[in-house]
Scaffold this motif. Structure first.
Motif, mmCIF file in Angstrom:
data_model
loop_
_atom_site.group_PDB
_atom_site.id
_atom_site.type_symbol
_atom_site.label_atom_id
_atom_site.label_comp_id
_atom_site.label_asym_id
_atom_site.label_seq_id
_atom_site.Cartn_x
_atom_site.Cartn_y
_atom_site.Cartn_z
ATOM 1 N N TYR A 54 -3.632 14.117 14.145
ATOM 2 C CA TYR A 54 -3.296 13.271 14.897
ATOM 3 C C TYR A 54 -3.353 11.574 14.165
ATOM 4 O O TYR A 54 -3.163 11.149 14.169
ATOM 5 C CB TYR A 54 -3.711 13.584 16.637
ATOM 6 N N LEU A 58 -1.434 8.954 12.978
ATOM 7 C CA LEU A 58 -1.732 7.769 12.919
ATOM 8 C C LEU A 58 -2.043 6.617 11.888
ATOM 9 O O LEU A 58 -1.915 5.405 11.620
ATOM 10 C CB LEU A 58 -3.220 7.445 13.993
ATOM 11 N N LYS A 63 4.188 6.360 14.342
ATOM 12 C CA LYS A 63 3.734 6.080 15.974
ATOM 13 C C LYS A 63 4.460 7.262 16.271
ATOM 14 O O LYS A 63 5.068 7.824 16.670
ATOM 15 C CB LYS A 63 4.774 5.304 16.374
ATOM 16 N N ARG A 65 3.905 9.881 19.619
ATOM 17 C CA ARG A 65 3.522 10.040 21.137
ATOM 18 C C ARG A 65 3.077 11.776 21.198
ATOM 19 O O ARG A 65 3.587 12.770 20.744
ATOM 20 C CB ARG A 65 4.688 10.196 21.609
ATOM 21 N N TYR A 66 1.497 11.808 21.342
ATOM 22 C CA TYR A 66 0.755 13.061 21.354
ATOM 23 C C TYR A 66 0.376 13.723 22.733
ATOM 24 O O TYR A 66 -0.219 13.072 23.506
ATOM 25 C CB TYR A 66 -0.511 12.914 20.848
ATOM 26 N N PRO A 121 -4.742 12.704 24.034
ATOM 27 C CA PRO A 121 -3.421 12.768 24.084
ATOM 28 C C PRO A 121 -3.254 11.415 24.561
ATOM 29 O O PRO A 121 -3.455 10.856 25.526
ATOM 30 C CB PRO A 121 -2.854 13.522 24.119
ATOM 31 N N SER A 122 -1.300 10.902 24.178
ATOM 32 C CA SER A 122 -0.686 10.247 24.989
ATOM 33 C C SER A 122 0.381 10.211 26.049
ATOM 34 O O SER A 122 -0.247 9.173 27.137
ATOM 35 C CB SER A 122 0.518 9.501 23.725
ATOM 36 N N ILE A 123 0.097 11.741 26.864
ATOM 37 C CA ILE A 123 0.296 12.188 27.792
ATOM 38 C C ILE A 123 -0.336 13.586 27.776
ATOM 39 O O ILE A 123 -0.374 14.118 27.073
ATOM 40 C CB ILE A 123 2.150 11.737 28.008
ATOM 41 N N TYR A 233 9.260 14.964 27.787
ATOM 42 C CA TYR A 233 8.164 13.622 27.209
ATOM 43 C C TYR A 233 9.292 13.778 25.579
ATOM 44 O O TYR A 233 8.532 12.054 25.119
ATOM 45 C CB TYR A 233 6.903 13.692 27.412
#
Length: 489
Positions: A54, A58, A63, A65-66, A121-123, A233
């Motif tokens: 990850y 980056l 961009k 989304r993890y 994580p992003s979500i 997601y």
RNA sequence: GGUCUCUUGGCCGAGUGGCUAGGCAGUGGUCUGCAAAACCAUGUACGGCGGUUCGAAUCCGCCAGAGACCUCCA
């Protein structure tokens, strides 16, 4: 962007050029923990590996989304699609509500992730938070004819699915071989096919965690949550799906089947699997009882450990092997990693004290290129670290006056060190607590060492040696310099 | 039983046809009052046996050992 990045894809069993579906966006889903017990070090390895992946994505400017889920429902104890799930069983043992179990071990997991300096994580979706999405997915799979209901439980029809799409794609196995390899299930079995797995499971009267569905009260099967949440997601098709190799044959194979059966498309472009952490050559696992808990490692409170190791040493130790190789755990290996880690950190401090000259005798551009080359080759962190030790040698040689560096190169070298050591590998010097107490201690040590310096000037070596020996006994390492001293705990 | 993977010097661990991986430990040296650190130098390493090749740790075959998945686990 960066068309040099190659990733090993489990699907093709080859390294492939990384080309995101929708550059510069990257969707990455990693199977998270089932929070019914403490995460052990083997679990941590996977999350640290994907943290580095990850971080590198980056760093390259994607961009990302993890998404990393928390499994807090639906994970059954055995291979039968019946009985209590892991949470209910643990709740009984600990005399707690299932959701208390979930809360307790989710917090513990987050602590461990923070201690290992992994980026969140992003979500981070939970299975219990996405019951309706899972039910919708099961309905769609039923509509499409790849599932059947029997007395409140819905099964995925593997043999039917395999007629249209190869089921054993991810592990390169034919259905016939899989059927032969399946062990005979004892007891009553309402499934049509031996490989069929539950999408939705009927609740028993005593089941605590259950939800209403078109098939009555029940709870989702283990595999459907990841399909439902990744679709929600990241879309029906996304770039990277990761997880431990142990999930490949069953969990991920079933995820592909579910998503394909529901959405009529393959869900994932690049499947990435991390290898296992072993202890004395055998896989570290919860069921085998050979799992190290992170805090046991930090304190050294474990029969197999001689002493404790800091979280960053452990992270460095893991980065010294490739994510697709098994990594064996031993005191000797950890001690070696500790020394190497300290050397790398000390060089980082030295780097900040270097003075620029008018010319350079070192090749910083080549170093930089080699660092990218290593990471571009399927995130080859061991090779990256080898390159970084070249940088360490460079830094120390400049410090010793054996090499020179100009200002532009010095800035570049600092940038490389910061990018790869701090940003990508996620390593940082083990920090002391920043309390006034430690500041006072530091002042006192400086004072004592100044006295020692005076003693040395007066050739009173008996006194200076005594001071050094006593401080060494207390764990304070002294390094004499030309006209002063340095020390560290 | 089926499917598959792995075996690299004292330890850990990259590498996949010819070019020093790297770290730790060891040995010798430089530096230092001594030490530590740093720097320099230093190892007939590729499980065994055969084959392909001008050349194999790297490709192929056989054998031995270890492990994984097929059954909950990252």
């Amino acid at each position: 962007m960066n068309n040099n990045l190659h990733v090993y894809n489990t699907l093709s069993r080859k390294k492939e050029v990384f080309e995101p579906l929708n550059e510069p966006f990257v969707g990455m889903y990693v199977c998270g923990p089932t929070v019914y017990s403490d995460v052990h070090l083997g679990n941590s390895r996977t999350f640290i590996s994907f943290d580095i992946i990850y971080r590198y994505l980056l760093h390259l400017g994607y961009k990302v989304r993890y998404v990393r889920n928390i499994t807090d429902a639906g994970h059954l104890e055995g291979d039968r699609d019946e009985g209590d799930d892991k949470f209910a069983k643990k709740a009984k043992l600990e005399k707690l509500e299932p959701m208390e179990i979930v809360q307790k071990y989710t917090l513990g997991f987050h602590d461990v992730m923070r201690i290992f300096n992994t980026l969140p994580p992003s979500i981070e979706p939970t299975a219990t938070g996405h019951i309706s999405e899972q039910i919708e997915m099961v309905k769609e799979i039923l509509n499409n004819g790849y599932a059947y209901e029997k007395d409140g439980t819905v099964y995925f029809d593997v043999e039917k699915y395999d007629k249209d799409h190869p089921y054993g794609l991810l592990t390169n196995r034919k259905l016939q071989d899989l059927l032969e390899g399946t062990r005979e299930l004892s007891g009553q079995d309402e499934k049509k096919g031996r490989l069929d797995f539950a999408l939705w499971i009927k609740a028993k009267p005593e089941t605590l965690m259950k939800w209403p569905s078109p098939w009555g009260w029940g709870f989702p099967g283990w595999h459907i949550e990841c399909s439902a949440m990744s679709t929600k997601y990241l879309g029906e098709t996304f770039d990277i799906h990761g997880g431990g190799m142990d999930l490949q044959a069953t969990h991920h194979t079933n995820e592909i089947a579910q998503s394909q059966a529901c959405n009529h498309t393959a869900p994932v472009k690049y499947w990435m699997h991390t290898n296992m952490l072993t202890v004395n050559g055998a896989r570290m696992s919860k069921s085998a009882g050979n799992g190290f808990l992170p805090h046991e490692l930090f304190t050294g409170d474990h029969p197999l450990l001689e002493r404790g190791y800091s979280p960053m040493v452990v992270r460095f130790f893991m980065a010294q092997s490739h994510y697709r190789s098994t990594l064996d755990f031993s005191n000797e290996a950890l001690q070696g990693a500790e020394k190497g880690f300290q050397k790398l950190m000390t060089a980082g401090e030295t780097l900040n004290k270097l003075n620029a000259e008018s010319e350079s005798t070192v090749n910083v551009a080549e170093l930089k290129a080699n660092c990218y080359k290593a990471m571009d080759d399927d995130f080859n962190t061991p090779v990256l670290i080898a390159q970084l030790f070249d940088a360490v040698k460079m830094i120390n040689s400049i410090k010793d006056g054996k090499e020179k560096i100009n200002e532009a190169d010095l800035n570049e070298l600092k940038s490389i060190y910061n990018s790869f050591v701090v940003d990508v590998l996620g390593l940082k010097a083990d920090e002391l607590t920043q309390s006034s107490e430690t500041e006072l201690t530091a002042d006192l040590i400086d004072l004592i060492l100044n006295i020692r310096l005076d003693a040395k000037k007066n050739k009173d070596f008996a006194t200076s040696d005594k001071i050094r020996d006593e401080l060494t006994k207390k764990g304070i390492k002294i390094k004499d310099t030309k006209d002063g001293f340095e020390w560290e705990v």
